[in-house]
Design a protein around this motif. Structure first.
Motif, PDB file in Angstrom:
ATOM      1  N   ASP A 124      -0.046   5.081   1.088  1.00 23.70           N
ATOM      2  CA  ASP A 124      -1.572   5.210   1.175  1.00 23.70           C
ATOM      3  C   ASP A 124      -2.155   4.388   2.242  1.00 23.70           C
ATOM      4  N   GLY A 129      -6.414   0.548   5.355  1.00 30.14           N
ATOM      5  CA  GLY A 129      -5.751   1.866   5.629  1.00 30.14           C
ATOM      6  C   GLY A 129      -5.926   2.047   7.237  1.00 30.14           C
ATOM      7  N   PHE A 140       0.963  -1.202   0.076  1.00 30.75           N
ATOM      8  CA  PHE A 140      -0.100  -0.008  -0.076  1.00 30.75           C
ATOM      9  C   PHE A 140       0.959   1.196  -0.051  1.00 30.75           C
ATOM     10  N   THR A 153      -2.849   7.248   4.756  1.00 34.63           N
ATOM     11  CA  THR A 153      -4.051   7.956   4.403  1.00 34.63           C
ATOM     12  C   THR A 153      -5.245   7.554   3.747  1.00 34.63           C
ATOM     13  N   THR A 154      -5.377   6.321   4.115  1.00 37.33           N
ATOM     14  CA  THR A 154      -6.788   5.577   3.458  1.00 37.33           C
ATOM     15  C   THR A 154      -7.569   5.256   4.636  1.00 37.33           C
TER      16      THR A 154
END
Length: 325
Positions: free
Chosen positions: A61, A76, A58, A64-65
């Motif tokens: 991300d 995330g 990932f 930040t997900t």
């Protein structure tokens, strides 16, 4: 026939034994100190090694997900991170003034016959297992909060512009706010005990001199006691914050364990610790790696908080030394 041992040789032998004992003691102490660093390094390496598949898959991300989908292996860390920080902030926001009031009452205001019983009662709260706090929060506080206090807060503060959006949510009891409140109760004994000990070490002459000059109790506390003990007080607050960041079972009971990011504090949520507690037993593959990555993030957050507090305490100490000179 061996020559009798002289006084000089006896002292030499004792000095040699003493030197060997000092070296042994120094080596043992160094070994134990080094073992702390070795264990710490081993923990970091283990976490990073097992979390690496998640970071490879990932990348940034993961930080930040919001999506946490076990079925489709999409993960995330935003929701658990936000939940951890929010609940800890609520706990500190509630716990600091209450702890300060308790410590102030015991050290300054309480009669002598009442100080010890109240102090023991506060310390006993620290001995209560966290799972007991969680059960009490789930079966008693959460229903009472949803039926009595939450509607009042929603109808009053919830109607205000800007801040009102944080006091919204379904009246089900389990929420980020409930978790933060339970955490506040759990950290109050730690912060209050440290504050009380700090207040007790203030020289009696300083307080009596301030009273003799006409100062009120609040002025003595604000201008004499707190400046004298601020380093220890901040240390106690950071101790409580560290406990709040890593608390698991009590939060798992009352936070709601929902992987959704909502603005209202009365909505269910999750923290890093509660996510680990709920999903670790059934995890494997990328799911397991993502959970370990959450553990690494919690480790980093705690380390940053402690590092900042240590830096702040060192600066305060230098300022106090400069004033004393």
């Amino acid at each position: 026939m061996a020559a009798p041992e002289t006084q000089y040789s006896k002292h030499s032998r004792q000095a040699m034994i003493g030197t060997l004992g000092d070296k042994l003691f120094k080596g043992t102490a160094f070994f134990f100190a080094a073992m702390v660093l070795v264990v710490l390094a081993a923990i970091i390496l283990m976490l990073f090694k097992d979390a690496w598949p998640t970071f490879q898959t990932f990348g940034l991300d993961f930080f930040t997900t919001e999506k946490w989908d076990v079925v489709n292996d999409q993960y995330g860390a935003v929701i658990p991170i936000v939940g951890t920080l929010v609940t800890s902030f609520i706990a500190i926001l509630i716990g600091i003034p209450v702890s300060f009031g308790i410590a102030l009452f015991i050290s300054v205001m309480a009669p002598e016959w009442l100080k010890k019983p109240v102090g023991i009662a506060v310390e006993l709260l620290a001995a209560v297992p966290s799972i007991i706090y969680g059960m009490w929060g789930l079966f008693y506080f959460a229903p009472w909060f949803s039926e009595n206090l939450q509607p009042v807060l929603t109808d009053t503060i919830g109607e205000l512009p800007l801040i009102g959006q944080f006091f919204q949510g379904p009246p089900i009891g389990v929420s980020l706010f409930t978790a933060g409140f339970i955490l506040a109760i759990m950290i109050i004994p730690f912060i209050a005990s440290v504050m009380r000990d700090m207040f007790d070490v203030v020289p009696k002459d300083l307080k009596e001199s301030a009273y003799a000059m006409g100062s009120t109790t609040w002025e003595v506390v604000w201008k004499v006691i707190l400046p004298y003990t601020k380093v220890g007080v901040i240390g106690g607050i950071m101790l409580g914050l560290g406990r709040a960041l890593g608390e698991t079972m009590a939060v798992t009971f009352v936070v709601g364990n929902a992987q959704e990011l909502m603005t209202g504090l009365f909505y269910p949520g999750s923290t890093i610790a509660s996510t680990l507690a709920n999903e670790f037993n059934e995890a494997d593959g990328l799911h397991m790696s993502s959970l370990i990555a959450l553990g690494l993030i919690l480790f980093i957050i705690t380390f940053i908080v402690l590092a900042i507090s240590k830096w702040f305490l060192l600066r305060l100490g230098k300022v106090q030394e400069g004033r004393s000179t």
